[in-house]
Design an enzyme around this catalytic site. Structure first.
Site, PDB file in Angstrom:
ATOM      1  N   TYR A   1      34.107  38.286  35.092  1.00 23.28           N
ATOM      2  CA  TYR A   1      34.133  38.475  36.550  1.00 23.28           C
ATOM      3  C   TYR A   1      33.664  37.211  37.252  1.00 23.28           C
ATOM      4  CZ  TYR A   1      34.042  41.225  40.839  1.00 23.28           C
ATOM      5  OH  TYR A   1      34.300  41.738  42.088  1.00 23.28           O
TER       6      TYR A   1
ATOM      7  N   TYR B   1      42.191  37.623  44.152  1.00 22.32           N
ATOM      8  CA  TYR B   1      41.003  38.476  44.042  1.00 22.32           C
ATOM      9  C   TYR B   1      41.362  39.931  44.275  1.00 22.32           C
ATOM     10  CZ  TYR B   1      36.151  40.025  44.425  1.00 22.32           C
ATOM     11  OH  TYR B   1      34.953  40.653  44.230  1.00 22.32           O
TER      12      TYR B   1
END
Lengths: 385, 144
Positions: A290, A340
């Site tokens: 992440y 994203y």
């Protein structure tokens, strides 16, 4: 030890994604449906067969809307995972639990996100009076996620001697991989060290290139039992392990009020993840970590056991994280250089690695770690083929 | 200027804001086991009991971490960018920390302390500033 009830019992058999873009015309609901329809087509499964849905608690398109738009079957299982980006891999884990317990036969998990316009940033809507956790930070101008991350990383540097050179290694690895993927926002735009260090400050010690992109996109996966997966057209990608983590000192982004903010939630998720796993950090072939902000990647290299606490900076040197290195990360470009979607592109990219179809394919990769955040309440999975 | 202020009437946290209005920096102390805690919450996580008193702190602490905020920011803060943000560890109750801003004098702006002066370990003292009828916010002034 009793075996895990979900280990290798469920497979991802379909993936679907919309274009990654800025200011896309389609609504978030339409993007959601595009991605799910594409994932079902990829899996060769009729929408009428879908009886399970799994998404984020912050998802704006609800189960009824998805069902109505796509003509799904009657839904017998629907779950949501909390904590923003930290819930990404949990949507896959929860889907698996529905399948192994027989509460659903075909489950779709997804994320859609339209945030490419400045006014769509959640922090822009900060209320004039704030409560709960926010009352201790927002009145002082600690408003944006990057502010918490900058405070975390300043302390991280102080504790471990890391530098921004190490963050640059993360940014450059993600960009190098995005440069191989034509659909990535940053395809065709290279990033060198000079450009990284010329980036304007957003919150010193973090600059422009330490922050993820803001984009419009939706992505979905279709999951069925391992038995059923054998009949699907694509090579099955098995969910090998799943973990979540919350520490006693958890804050939403950094746990900076806690006793030891360097003991992040990733450590908890990692312990759970490896408990039943045949793969450990030492034999994981590729990782999608992440990367809402570069410091999280450094932290996760430690949390998930690729190196000792404080050693991620040196671990990141000499191309370790790029294709051909010991641990290629974010092989689709990640949140920093692809787009994203609260890390959902990491899940899609992990499936591609296990299918052998990534644009930055790791040769003979047999396991892929995927994580969702680290500072926030977190989740992670290991996929295998 | 649209400010961002705390809601001060929550049962679990109003004690902090009432004391702040009187110029006092307080944290909770468990009446059963004596453990100090911040941010406030109703149960003591150490002995799992309710019941607390608000105890006065010396008001001194040290910068535990810091960063400098640049644009884009909310309008209420944008005119002050770049400005430092800090977490301060309380001298008499480590590892309890508060988030906040640095100010050169009790009335100075939040960008009044030179960036070169801001370091981990910088000793600071709390000052309170009235921001609304029910709100006084703590700020931190470097002390040599």
């Amino acid at each position: 030890m009793e075996p895990s009830i979900i280990k290798d019992r469920v497979a991802i058999v379909g993936i679907g994604e919309t274009r990654v873009g800025k200011a896309l015309q389609a609504s978030e609901q339409e993007l959601t449906c595009q991605a799910i329809a594409a994932a079902l087509a990829d899996a060769g499964i009729d929408p009428k067969e879908v009886d399970g849905l799994s998404s984020f608690s912050i998802e704006t398109t609800d189960e009824e809307a998805v069902s109505r738009n796509l003509g799904l079957g009657d839904l017998t299982y629907f779950v949501r995972s909390p904590h923003g980006g930290g819930g990404g891999c949990a949507t896959v884990g929860y889907a698996a639990m529905g399948l192994v317990t027989g509460q659903a036969r075909v489950t779709v998990a997804w994320r859609a996100r339209k945030r490419s316009k400045p006014e769509q940033r959640p922090w822009m809507g900060t209320a004039p009076r704030v409560k709960d956790r926010l009352m201790w930070t927002n009145p002082f101008g600690i408003i944006r996620p990057v502010d918490e991350l900058a405070l975390f990383f300043r302390r991280y540097m102080h504790e471990w001697g890391a530098t921004r050179e190490h963050l640059c290694n993360i940014a450059m690895a993600c960009r190098a991989h995005a440069n191989r993927k034509p659909e990535s926002i940053m395809y065709g735009r290279t990033l060198d060290r000079d450009t990284y260090f010329s980036g304007r400050w957003i919150c010193d010690p973090l600059s422009l290139y330490d922050c993820c992109l803001e984009t419009d996109l939706a992505q979905a996966v279709v999951m069925v039992s391992a038995d059923r997966a054998k009949d699907c057209p694509n090579k099955p990608v098995y969910l090998h392990s799943f973990g979540q983590g919350i520490t006693i000192d958890s804050g939403m982004l950094g746990s900076l009020f806690g006793v030891n903010p360097m003991h992040t939630q990733g450590y908890i998720a990692a312990e759970m993840l490896y408990r039943y796993s045949d793969f450990k950090a030492s034999n994981i072939d590729v990782a999608q970590l992440y990367d809402s902000f570069t410091p999280w990647v450094l932290q996760q290299l430690e949390s998930y056991g690729f190196c000792k606490p404080g050693e991620a900076g040196s671990f990141s040197e000499n191309g370790t994280l790029e294709l051909g290195g010991r641990l290629p990360i974010n092989t689709g470009g990640g949140s920093l250089s692809d787009g994203y979607s609260h890390g959902y592109n990491h899940i899609i990219e992990g499936v591609k690695q296990m299918r052998g179809t990534s644009t930055a394919q790791v040769a003979d990769a047999q396991s892929c770690l995927i994580t969702s955040s680290d500072g926030a309440p977190t989740s992670a999975i290991i996929l295998r083929n | 200027m649209a400010e961002v202020l705390p809601k001060t009437d929550d049962e679990d946290t109003e004690g902090f804001w009432k004391a702040a209005k009187q110029g006092r920096l307080v944290v909770q102390k468990c009446t059963s086991c004596g453990e100090a805690r911040f941010p406030p919450h109703p149960y003591c996580g150490k002995c799992r009991k309710t019941g607390h008193e608000w105890i006065d702190c010396s008001g001194y602490g040290r910068v535990w971490t810091y960063a400098f905020v640049y644009k884009p920011m909310l309008p209420a803060f944008e005119a002050y960018t770049p400005f430092p943000i800090v977490y301060v560890e309380l001298e008499d109750h480590p590892p309890l920390r508060l988030a906040g801003n640095l100010v050169a004098t009790p009335d100075a702006d939040i960008n009044s302390v030179d960036q070169d002066r801001v370091k981990i370990g910088l000793r600071v003292k709390v000052v309170f500033r009235d921001r609304a009828e029910d709100v006084a916010l703590p700020y931190w002034m470097p002390v040599e």
